[in-house]
Design an enzyme around this catalytic site. Structure first.
Site, PDB file in Angstrom:
ATOM      1  N   ARG A  60      88.730  12.072 -71.730  1.00 44.58           N
ATOM      2  CA  ARG A  60      89.869  11.161 -71.578  1.00 44.58           C
ATOM      3  C   ARG A  60      89.606  10.158 -70.457  1.00 44.58           C
ATOM      4  O   ARG A  60      89.908   8.970 -70.586  1.00 44.58           O
ATOM      5  CB  ARG A  60      91.151  11.962 -71.311  1.00 44.58           C
ATOM      6  CG  ARG A  60      91.604  12.809 -72.500  1.00 44.58           C
ATOM      7  CD  ARG A  60      93.010  13.338 -72.320  1.00 44.58           C
ATOM      8  NE  ARG A  60      93.151  14.266 -71.198  1.00 44.58           N
ATOM      9  CZ  ARG A  60      92.967  15.579 -71.265  1.00 44.58           C
ATOM     10  NH1 ARG A  60      92.618  16.135 -72.428  1.00 44.58           N
ATOM     11  NH2 ARG A  60      93.141  16.360 -70.215  1.00 44.58           N
ATOM     12  N   LYS A 150     107.769   2.468 -67.964  1.00 45.38           N
ATOM     13  CA  LYS A 150     108.190   2.405 -69.365  1.00 45.38           C
ATOM     14  C   LYS A 150     108.924   3.679 -69.740  1.00 45.38           C
ATOM     15  O   LYS A 150     108.567   4.767 -69.278  1.00 45.38           O
ATOM     16  CB  LYS A 150     106.973   2.238 -70.278  1.00 45.38           C
ATOM     17  CG  LYS A 150     107.342   1.926 -71.727  1.00 45.38           C
ATOM     18  CD  LYS A 150     106.253   2.318 -72.716  1.00 45.38           C
ATOM     19  CE  LYS A 150     106.320   3.791 -73.062  1.00 45.38           C
ATOM     20  NZ  LYS A 150     105.502   4.143 -74.239  1.00 45.38           N
ATOM     21  N   GLU A 191     112.599   0.456 -73.742  1.00 43.81           N
ATOM     22  CA  GLU A 191     112.024   0.549 -75.090  1.00 43.81           C
ATOM     23  C   GLU A 191     112.933   1.328 -76.042  1.00 43.81           C
ATOM     24  O   GLU A 191     112.840   2.545 -76.148  1.00 43.81           O
ATOM     25  CB  GLU A 191     110.647   1.213 -75.051  1.00 43.81           C
ATOM     26  CG  GLU A 191     109.994   1.304 -76.426  1.00 43.81           C
ATOM     27  CD  GLU A 191     108.600   1.927 -76.413  1.00 43.81           C
ATOM     28  OE1 GLU A 191     107.993   2.028 -77.495  1.00 43.81           O
ATOM     29  OE2 GLU A 191     108.126   2.315 -75.326  1.00 43.81           O
ATOM     30  N   LYS A 233     111.006  -3.794 -74.591  1.00 44.12           N
ATOM     31  CA  LYS A 233     109.914  -3.467 -75.513  1.00 44.12           C
ATOM     32  C   LYS A 233     110.528  -2.966 -76.823  1.00 44.12           C
ATOM     33  O   LYS A 233     110.718  -1.780 -77.023  1.00 44.12           O
ATOM     34  CB  LYS A 233     108.981  -2.410 -74.915  1.00 44.12           C
ATOM     35  CG  LYS A 233     107.821  -2.044 -75.842  1.00 44.12           C
ATOM     36  CD  LYS A 233     106.783  -1.156 -75.176  1.00 44.12           C
ATOM     37  CE  LYS A 233     105.673  -0.793 -76.156  1.00 44.12           C
ATOM     38  NZ  LYS A 233     104.559  -0.051 -75.516  1.00 44.12           N
TER      39      LYS A 233
END
EC number: 4.1.2.13
Length: 366
Positions: A60, A150, A191, A233
Site C-alpha cells: 500500500r 472529507k 459529500e 463533493k
C-alpha cells in the site's frame, strides 16, 4: 466590518474564516482538481488483488508513493485525500507523504468518516459514523499538515428512498462534521453521494439530487457553517446503472448544472465531483460537458476522483518496479485530461483500453 451578536454570533474569527476560504480557493484553482487516495485498507485490497498483489502495508505504501512522487503532478492536482494509514506513512527516503505533497504545493486532506452504518427506522438506508472524538482527530490532522477533510454520506434511489428521515439525518451528520472541521482549521468537503445503483431515469436522479442538496444546505445553515470555507463533493446527475434509458454527456451536464443551480448557494467556492463508478473516459467527458453548459455557474466545477484517476494507473503498474514510470505517465495523462475538462477544454481521446471500462461497483463503499 459589522459584527453579529446574540444567538447568531460567529463562532469563527475573521482570521479563521480567511484561512479556510484561502485553502478552499487553492484547491479549486483553475485547471486543477483532487486525487482521492483515501481508500480504506479493505477497498485498496480489492484493487491490489486485481493485479495479483498482496494487500499489506508495504505494498500500500509503495502504491501511494508511486502516486505522490509522479513528476509534475502539481500541474493538474491541487489536493490529495489521504486515508489515516497513508497520513502516517513516508517515502522510502523517509519523507512524510504530507510533507512531500506540501512541498509540491498540493494540499493534503484526510478522510474523517468511519464508514456507513444502518439507520434505524428506515428500510435499508444508512448514516455515517465518526462524530465521536472528531474534534480531537481534526485538530491532530490539522497539526500534521492537512488543510481539508472529507466525509461521505450515502443515499440510494429506490421506490421509497431516500426517505425524509434518511435525507435529514445524513444532512445533519454532514453539518456537524463541517462545523467541527472549521473550528479546527480544516476545510470540510461535504459529500452527499446519491448512488447510481438502480433503474431510475435521468429526471428522477435530478429530482432526488435537488432534494438531497436542499436538506444539506439547510442543515449547514442551521449549524452556522461558513460556506465560503467549504467545498461540495456531489454525484453527477446520471441515469441509474440499470436504467433502460441512457443519457448523452450533454444531457448529463445540463441536468447536473440545473440541479446545482437550484440547490447550491453561490457562496460555495467550488464543487469537486465524485466519479461514482463511471469509466475514466465518461467521468472526464461528463465533467467537460458540465463545464460547457451555457448557464450561470458561480462555483468552480472540478474533480475529486479516485477510481477514475487510478484504474488504468494500477493496470499500468501491475505491482512491478520497472512499470512505475509508465504508471506515473498514465496518472499525469488522466490528471491533465480532467484538468482540461474542468475548464471545458477537453478534446476527447481514444475510447479503447482500460480508460473506457466501467468502474461501477454496486453499493460502493470506501
Amino acid at each position: 466590518m459589522a459584527t453579529v451578536g446574540g444567538a447568531f454570533k460567529d463562532s469563527l474569527t475573521q482570521a479563521q474564516k480567511d484561512e479556510l476560504h484561502q485553502i478552499a480557493l487553492k484547491i479549486v484553482q483553475d485547471g486543477k482538481g483532487i486525487l482521492a487516495a483515501d481508500e480504506s485498507t479493505g477497498t485498496i485490497g480489492k484493487r491490489l488483488d486485481a493485479i495479483n498483489l498482496e494487500n499489506n502495508e508495504t505494498n500500500r505504501q509503495k502504491y501511494r508513493q508511486l502516486l505522490f512522487t509522479t513528476p509534475n503532478l502539481n500541474q493538474h492536482i491541487s489536493g490529495v485525500i489521504l486515508y489515516e494509514e497513508t497520513f502516517h506513512q513516508s517515502t522510502d527516503k523517509g519523507e512524510k507523504f504530507t510533507d512531500l505533497l506540501i512541498k509540491q504545493g498540493i494540499v493534503p486532506g484526510i478522510k474523517l468518516d468511519l464508514g456507513v452504518v444502518p439507520l434505524a427506522g428506515t428500510i435499508g438506508e444508512g448514516t455515517t459514523q465518526g462524530l465521536d472524538k472528531l474534534a480531537e482527530r481534526a485538530a491532530a490532522f490539522k497539526k500534521g499538515g492537512c488543510g481539508f477533510a472529507k466525509w461521505r454520506c450515502v443515499l440510494n434511489i429506490g421506490t421509497h428512498t431516500p426517505s425524509h428521515l434518511g435525507m435529514l439525518e445524513n444532512a445533519n451528520v454532514l453539518a456537524r462534521y463541517a462545523s467541527i472541521c472549521q473550528a479546527n482549521g480544516l476545510v470540510p468537503i461535504v459529500e452527499p453521494e446519491v448512488l447510481c445503483d438502480g433503474e431510475h431515469d435521468l429526471a428522477r436522479a435530478q429530482k432526488v439530487t435537488e432534494q438531497v442538496l436542499a436538506f444539506v444546505y439547510k442543515a449547514l445553515a442551521d449549524h452556522h457553517v461558513y460556506l465560503e470555507g467549504t467545498l461540495l463533493k456531489p454525484n453527477m446527475v446520471t441515469p441509474g446503472q440499470s436504467s433502460a434509458s441512457k443519457a448523452s454527456h450533454e444531457a448529463i451536464g445540463l441536468a447536473t448544472v440545473t440541479a446545482l443551480r437550484r440547490g447550491v448557494p453561490a457562496a460555495v467556492p467550488g464543487i469537486t465531483f465524485l466519479s461514482g463508478g463511471q469509466s475514466e473516459l465518461d467521468a472526464t467527458a461528463n465533467l467537460n460537458a458540465i463545464n460547457s453548459v451555457q448557464l450561470g455557474k458561480p462555483w468552480k466545477l472540478t474533480f475529486s476522483y479516485g477510481r477514475a484517476l487510478q484504474a488504468s494507473v494500477l493496470k499500468a503498474w501491475g505491482g512491478k518496479d520497472e512499470n512505475i514510470a509508465a504508471a506515473q505517465k498514465t496518472l499525469l495523462h488522466r490528471s491533465k485530461a480532467n484538468g482540461d475538462a474542468s475548464l471545458g477544454k477537453y478534446a476527447g481521446e481514444d475510447a479503447a483500453g482500460a480508460a473506457a471500462e466501467s468502474l461501477f461497483v454496486a453499493k460502493h463503499s470506501y
